[in-house]
Motif scaffolding. Structure first.
Motif, short mmCIF file in Angstrom:
data_model
loop_
_atom_site.label_atom_id
_atom_site.label_comp_id
_atom_site.label_asym_id
_atom_site.label_seq_id
_atom_site.Cartn_x
_atom_site.Cartn_y
_atom_site.Cartn_z
N THR A 38 7.85 45.68 54.65
CA THR A 38 6.79 44.67 54.62
C THR A 38 5.51 45.20 53.98
OG1 THR A 38 7.69 43.66 56.63
CG2 THR A 38 5.40 43.12 56.07
N TYR A 39 5.07 46.39 54.38
CA TYR A 39 3.85 46.96 53.80
C TYR A 39 4.02 47.26 52.31
CZ TYR A 39 0.84 47.60 57.90
OH TYR A 39 0.00 47.40 58.97
N THR A 40 5.17 47.82 51.95
CA THR A 40 5.42 48.10 50.53
C THR A 40 5.40 46.80 49.74
OG1 THR A 40 6.83 49.97 51.17
CG2 THR A 40 7.01 49.20 48.90
N ALA A 41 5.98 45.75 50.31
CA ALA A 41 5.99 44.44 49.64
C ALA A 41 4.58 43.89 49.49
CB ALA A 41 6.86 43.47 50.43
N PHE A 42 3.76 44.04 50.52
CA PHE A 42 2.39 43.52 50.46
C PHE A 42 1.60 44.19 49.34
CE2 PHE A 42 -2.11 43.87 51.67
CZ PHE A 42 -2.43 42.53 51.73
N VAL A 43 1.71 45.52 49.26
CA VAL A 43 1.00 46.26 48.22
C VAL A 43 1.45 45.82 46.84
CG1 VAL A 43 0.67 48.55 47.19
CG2 VAL A 43 0.54 48.27 49.67
N ARG A 44 2.75 45.71 46.65
CA ARG A 44 3.28 45.30 45.35
C ARG A 44 2.92 43.84 45.04
NH1 ARG A 44 8.96 45.69 44.45
NH2 ARG A 44 8.47 46.05 42.27
N PHE A 45 2.93 42.99 46.05
CA PHE A 45 2.58 41.57 45.86
C PHE A 45 1.15 41.44 45.35
CE2 PHE A 45 0.89 37.51 47.21
CZ PHE A 45 1.91 36.62 46.87
N VAL A 46 0.23 42.14 45.98
CA VAL A 46 -1.18 42.07 45.59
C VAL A 46 -1.40 42.68 44.20
CG1 VAL A 46 -3.53 42.85 46.13
CG2 VAL A 46 -2.02 42.05 47.96
N SER A 47 -0.86 43.87 43.99
CA SER A 47 -1.13 44.58 42.73
C SER A 47 -0.49 43.88 41.53
CB SER A 47 -0.64 46.03 42.82
OG SER A 47 0.74 46.07 43.11
N ILE A 48 0.74 43.44 41.66
CA ILE A 48 1.39 42.75 40.54
C ILE A 48 0.82 41.35 40.37
CG2 ILE A 48 3.60 41.94 39.60
CD1 ILE A 48 4.97 44.23 41.05
N GLY A 49 0.40 40.73 41.48
CA GLY A 49 -0.27 39.44 41.37
C GLY A 49 -1.56 39.54 40.57
N LEU A 50 -2.30 40.61 40.76
CA LEU A 50 -3.52 40.82 39.97
C LEU A 50 -3.18 41.09 38.51
CD1 LEU A 50 -5.54 43.04 42.48
CD2 LEU A 50 -6.03 40.67 41.84
N TYR A 51 -2.03 41.72 38.25
CA TYR A 51 -1.60 41.93 36.87
C TYR A 51 -1.38 40.59 36.16
CZ TYR A 51 1.85 42.84 33.15
OH TYR A 51 2.54 42.86 31.97
N VAL A 52 -0.84 39.60 36.88
CA VAL A 52 -0.66 38.27 36.30
C VAL A 52 -2.00 37.74 35.80
CG1 VAL A 52 0.01 35.88 36.76
CG2 VAL A 52 1.33 37.76 37.76
N ALA A 53 -3.04 37.92 36.62
CA ALA A 53 -4.37 37.44 36.23
C ALA A 53 -4.85 38.11 34.94
CB ALA A 53 -5.36 37.68 37.36
N THR A 54 -4.55 39.40 34.78
CA THR A 54 -5.02 40.11 33.58
C THR A 54 -4.36 39.59 32.31
OG1 THR A 54 -3.34 41.89 33.66
CG2 THR A 54 -5.36 42.21 34.96
N ILE A 55 -3.14 39.08 32.41
CA ILE A 55 -2.47 38.52 31.23
C ILE A 55 -3.25 37.33 30.70
CG2 ILE A 55 -0.37 37.37 30.40
CD1 ILE A 55 1.20 39.07 32.43
N TYR A 56 -3.71 36.46 31.61
CA TYR A 56 -4.46 35.28 31.18
C TYR A 56 -5.90 35.64 30.80
CZ TYR A 56 -0.72 32.15 32.52
OH TYR A 56 0.48 31.49 32.59
N ILE A 57 -6.49 36.59 31.51
CA ILE A 57 -7.86 37.00 31.20
C ILE A 57 -7.95 37.54 29.78
CG2 ILE A 57 -9.65 38.72 31.73
CD1 ILE A 57 -8.81 38.45 34.69
N THR A 58 -6.93 38.28 29.34
CA THR A 58 -6.98 38.98 28.05
C THR A 58 -6.33 38.23 26.90
OG1 THR A 58 -4.91 40.16 28.55
CG2 THR A 58 -6.98 41.23 29.21
#
Length: 444
Positions: free
Chosen positions: A373-393
């Motif tokens: 669960t904790y590993t999933a939470f970390v990956r969910f947040v970090s990769i979710g933020l990566y999605v935002a960078t694709i649109y930002i850039t």
């Protein structure tokens, strides 16, 4: 128990079961990146405007994090092995579907299925490998398994390069057939691997745990593993820097910042750079980046001897420095592809050191009952933020795009520094109980 321990060999061994587990986990990592990279090449399968290209590129991390969010708690609830059988079934359906994906909508649909499975697959491997591999090989096995991620990128880049001159349907078919071939081998490996013994014991399934031990390891060998881990934990308790309590907030800050930088920094320079700025060199960029990572990833053979804290600092510090060099020399390398490839190789040497280290770290610092669960939470947040960078850039100039990457790596470096100063050493032969803090603080 004391009488039992005097009759076991204190030296644990690498067994046939560990071979099967290693290949099972390694091939799972391979398919995760193989499928993730697929979105980059799918941008050329049908004609699409810039907005739909950005959606397709974002589709990979979006469905990856959805798979992560589901599989993390699922693996903690139903077990690591049952979760693997679920993800493998989805792989098979998705691979067959890709062959017939002649429209943009079908590409999205079957990629979503594959990526959902890939997210759950990798997350579960991160939890299971730490729990199942012999103590003295734990770090080495994890990092070498993670290096299969790079191999997955190399394989799909080679497949797309050799099929580039053929019809698009042929390329899709080649990608799907390769995926299915790896899946068959992975299924055979997993038929010969046990459920995680620590997970079974934490859930109270003691009789099943003992049955798995008897079938896959033998009592003597598994007792030797337990003794080796306890000995390492006892030794760690003598060192104040190892036995200090590391709170959840610090663990979350370090793992999220380094994981975000690893995902976004590598992703933007490997999967997004080609489609947005160098559309004729998509396969070459993926091949160079992952090929460099594959070679440098053999550093994992020494992972049980090296300091995880120092490797994390080296990886992110080097990534910041090289990205600054790339930004300052943009005028030169944008006109000279030879220089571009050299800089990309040098950057990925450091990126891969940081990536392998943070991926190892973020699966080992949590208690067993909630590791998935904790590993999933970390990956969910970090990769979710990566999605935002694709649109930002998506509308950035190449100069702004490179500068943005510097900022991302600085964020990762902040996490690496925090762990170097306040974290505990989880490498250099540390046991999993030491890395997670479970044996020091049972209420952790």
């Amino acid at each position: 128990m004391a009488s039992q321990e005097t009759n076991v060999h204190a030296v644990e061994h690498w067994t046939r079961t560990d071979n099967w587990s290693f290949w099972s986990f390694g091939l799972g990592m391979l398919l995760e990146n193989y499928i993730f990279s697929m979105a980059t090449f799918a941008t050329g399968w049908v004609t699409m405007p810039k907005s739909l290209q950005s959606l397709l590129l974002a589709w990979a991390p979006i469905w990856l994090v959805i798979g992560i969010a589901v599989a993390g708690p699922l693996a903690d609830r139903i077990g690591r092995k049952n979760t693997f059988y679920t993800t493998m079934s989805l792989y098979g359906i998705g691979a067959i579907g890709i062959v017939f994906s002649q429209t943009y909508v079908l590409i999205l649909l079957f990629l979503a299925l594959l990526l959902f499975a890939a997210g759950g697959e990798m997350n579960t491997i991160m939890a299971a490998s730490h729990e199942m591999m012999p103590h003295k090989h734990r770090s080495k096995a994890m990092m070498l398994e993670l290096n299969f991620i790079n191999l997955g990128g190399v394989i799909i880049a080679i497949v797309t390069l050799f099929s580039a001159s053929q019809q698009i349907a042929f390329q899709r078919g080649m990608i799907a057939v390769t995926l299915l071939a790896v899946l068959i081998v992975m299924f055979l490996a997993r038929r010969n691997t046990p459920e995680s013994i620590p997970w079974l014991e934490k859930r109270g399934y003691h009789e099943r745990a003992q049955a798995e031990i008897d079938r896959f390891y033998g009592r003597e060998e598994y007792e030797a593993r337990r003794l080796a881990a306890r000995t390492a934990t006892t030794a760690a308790k003598q060192a104040p820097s190892t036995s200090r309590r590391v709170g959840i907030p610090l663990k979350l800050f370090v793992t999220i910042t380094t994981s975000f930088a690893g995902a976004a920094g590598f992703g933007l320079m490997t999967y997004v750079l080609g489609p947005n700025y160098f559309p004729n060199f998509k396969s070459e960029i993926v091949l160079i980046a992952t090929g460099t990572g594959l070679i440098s990833g053999f550093l994992g053979f020494w992972a049980d001897r090296l300091s995880r804290k120092k490797l994390l600092l080296l990886g992110y510090g080097g990534s910041v420095a090289l990205t600054i060099v790339i930004w300052l020399t943009l005028g030169a390398w944008s006109k000279n592809l030879a220089l571009f490839w050299i800089l990309l190789i040098l950057l990925n040497l450091f990126v891969n050191i940081g990536y392998l280290t943070e991926d190892t770290l973020k699966g080992e610092v949590w208690p067993t009952q909630s590791r998935g669960t904790y590993t999933a939470f970390v990956r969910f947040v970090s990769i979710g933020l990566y999605v935002a960078t694709i649109y930002i850039t998506q509308s950035f100039s190449l100069n702004a795009y490179t500068l943005f990457n510097i900022i991302i790596w600085v964020i990762g470096l902040a996490g690496a520094i925090a762990w170097y100063v306040r974290g505990v050493e989880t490498g250099q032969g540390a046991s999993l109980d030491t890395a997670s803090g479970e044996s020091f603080f049972p209420d952790h």
